[in-house]
Design an enzyme around this catalytic site. Structure first.
Site, mmCIF file in Angstrom:
data_model
loop_
_atom_site.group_PDB
_atom_site.id
_atom_site.type_symbol
_atom_site.label_atom_id
_atom_site.label_comp_id
_atom_site.label_asym_id
_atom_site.label_seq_id
_atom_site.Cartn_x
_atom_site.Cartn_y
_atom_site.Cartn_z
ATOM 1 N N PRO A 1 0.791 -1.238 0.000
ATOM 2 C CA PRO A 1 0.000 0.000 0.000
ATOM 3 C C PRO A 1 0.821 1.285 0.000
ATOM 4 O O PRO A 1 0.270 2.365 0.093
ATOM 5 C CB PRO A 1 -0.807 -0.122 1.288
ATOM 6 C CG PRO A 1 0.095 -0.874 2.210
ATOM 7 C CD PRO A 1 0.829 -1.859 1.351
ATOM 8 N N GLY A 2 2.143 1.160 -0.056
ATOM 9 C CA GLY A 2 2.976 2.350 -0.200
ATOM 10 C C GLY A 2 3.813 2.718 1.007
ATOM 11 O O GLY A 2 4.384 3.807 1.047
ATOM 12 N N ASP B 1 2.883 -5.268 -13.866
ATOM 13 C CA ASP B 1 3.146 -6.677 -13.589
ATOM 14 C C ASP B 1 4.657 -6.823 -13.444
ATOM 15 O O ASP B 1 5.405 -6.686 -14.408
ATOM 16 C CB ASP B 1 2.625 -7.560 -14.719
ATOM 17 C CG ASP B 1 2.761 -9.051 -14.418
ATOM 18 O OD1 ASP B 1 3.596 -9.417 -13.562
ATOM 19 O OD2 ASP B 1 2.047 -9.853 -15.037
ATOM 20 N N CYS C 1 8.904 -10.327 4.032
ATOM 21 C CA CYS C 1 8.507 -10.422 5.441
ATOM 22 C C CYS C 1 8.320 -11.885 5.820
ATOM 23 O O CYS C 1 7.321 -12.269 6.424
ATOM 24 C CB CYS C 1 7.239 -9.611 5.723
ATOM 25 S SG CYS C 1 5.798 -10.095 4.748
#
Length: 452
Positions: free
Chosen positions: A271-272, A319, A390
């Site tokens: 999400p930035g 992509d 992560c």
């Protein structure tokens, strides 16, 4: 939702509904909880009890269901879903919340079942929970010596296959520590927006608003909130001053080490969080192409950038596995925050441990390698390529990078300073049980100079 004419929903009813959404409909816990709290004005104590019930029940779902199955004559799948949700949150109270009297857990479960179903269901729930109380002393987990994976799986409520995998990777002591860590509450971490304030000033404002905060040792931009008033209120008062981001995730921007005026590509941006951090470090000078494959997330990147006052970010549907000729060798630095198994952040994503499948782990390395090799084509001759995940899976981290370097012999480790001891390292693997943070991996790569 139970009877529409009820003026106020209780914490237990709210928890049952959200637990049902997560475990039956596949909702994400944090999103379902936040959506519910926005629609219902629960008092502070009720809100805290509601969130404790939801997150606790979902994290402990495997063990809760193990107990319930031993008190039932039919499969859980044959029970009405809202009745099952009531059973789950009530069994969680009996098993894990010592401050809740068992009689209260049972009686409130019966009342709640009447709201969702009929008197027969209420009697059924009462019978199951009373049976659980009678059997508690006789229901024992597998012997630790003879079935270590089974014992740890039930004691810490993790899938057996995952515990078994970690035992092979970390050994008994560290696997137990990792499982225990995943069950602890995660503090809210904030990244200060250095374009509008600094960490000391923001910490002071947070303290004035009633928060208990401390500076992150890992990230000079991080603030850990041990106690925080309603996040919505803080967002309203200090909307442009911070971004919610774990301290391990904040390390990536510093490894990218962007300079003002440079051209950056973030391959998997939404999400930035890392994208906006890079924008801060560039002092909002230069350009950042923020790509993501999910169209509905493109607006989210732009919204977060706008909230923080960062104008150099251009969100773009991209992509990451498909080569875009116009981007070839245009970027000073490229970040690949790769899609991964997420096994490093199970503490924060309550439902994730139950949705991961062993077979899924084979999906990520080929995809990650494809993205990384594609991203390398966008880096200028003297540029930097940073890779992060992560997860704590070596196949998605160290071994993946070794595979990349074997396939792309002109590339090598670039090295960077360890955030704590400031020694030069070629890669960083944070482990929850060792470092007390989310599990995270970061490495930086560069092309070899002539003669190397």
């Amino acid at each position: 939702m139970p009877k529409e004419n009820r003026e106020k929903i209780t914490a237990r009813a709210a928890a049952a509904e959200v637990v049902d959404q997560v475990l039956q409909d596949g909702a994400y816990t944090n999103i379902a909880v936040n959506n519910f709290l926005r629609r219902h004005n629960l008092e502070e104590q009720e809100r805290k009890f509601f969130t404790e019930l939801v997150y606790g029940t979902i994290k402990a779902a495997g063990t809760v269901d193990w107990y319930l199955e031993r008190c039932l004559t039919r499969p859980l799948s044959k029970i009405d879903r809202m009745v099952l949700a009531v059973l789950r949150i009530s069994a969680f109270q009996i098993l894990y919340l010592e401050r809740i009297p068992n009689s209260a857990a049972c009686n409130e479960a019966v009342k709640l079942t009447r709201l969702y179903s009929h008197e027969g269901s209420a009697k059924f729930v009462n019978g199951v929970l009373r049976g659980l109380l009678r059997k508690l002393d006789t229901l024992v987990f597998p012997e630790k010596k003879s079935d270590l994976a089974g014992y740890l799986s039930l004691k810490y409520s993790h899938p057996r296959w995952l515990v078994k995998r970690w035992l092979g990777q970390f050994g008994e002591e560290n696997t137990e520590k990792l499982c225990a860590f995943n069950n602890t509450p995660a503090s809210v971490c904030l990244r200060v927006n250095t374009l509008v304030t600094d960490r000391a000033a923001l910490m002071q404002k947070l303290q004035q608003a009633g928060a208990d905060v401390r500076a992150s040792l890992w990230s000079e931009d991080g603030i850990i909130c041990d106690k925080l008033p309603a996040l919505g209120d803080i967002m309203y008062k200090l909307h442009d001053s911070f971004y919610v981001q774990d301290e391990s995730s904040m390390l990536v921007g510093r490894v990218v080490a962007p300079q003002p005026g440079e051209n950056i590509i973030d391959m998997c941006s939404a999400p930035g969080g890392k994208t906006t951090h890079i924008g801060q470090l560039m002092r909002n000078q230069g350009s950042i192409l923020a790509g993501d494959i999910h169209e509905h997330k493109i607006k989210l990147i732009g919204d977060n950038a706008a909230r923080l006052g960062i104008s150099i970010i251009t969100p773009r549907l991209l992509d990451a596995t498909v080569f875009v000729p116009e981007l070839e060798k245009t970027a000073d630095r490229v970040l690949v925050d790769a899609p991964c198994s997420g096994l490093g952040v199970l503490r924060r994503r309550a439902e994730a441990r139950w949705r991961k499948k062993k077979a899924d782990l084979k999906v990520f390395p080929p995809l990650q390698l494809q993205i990384l090799r594609n991203a390398a084509r966008y880096v200028k001759q003297d540029g930097l390529l940073v890779y992060s995940t992560c997860t704590i899976e070596p196949a998605e981290n160290h071994y993946l990078i070794e595979q990349f370097l074997e396939a792309e012999p002109e590339w090598q480790y670039a090295g960077f300073l360890h955030p704590l001891d400031k020694t030069m390292v070629k890669e960083l693997q944070l482990l929850p049980q060792k470092d007390g943070t989310d599990g995270f991996y970061i490495c930086a790569l560069k092309r070899k100079s002539q003669g190397e």
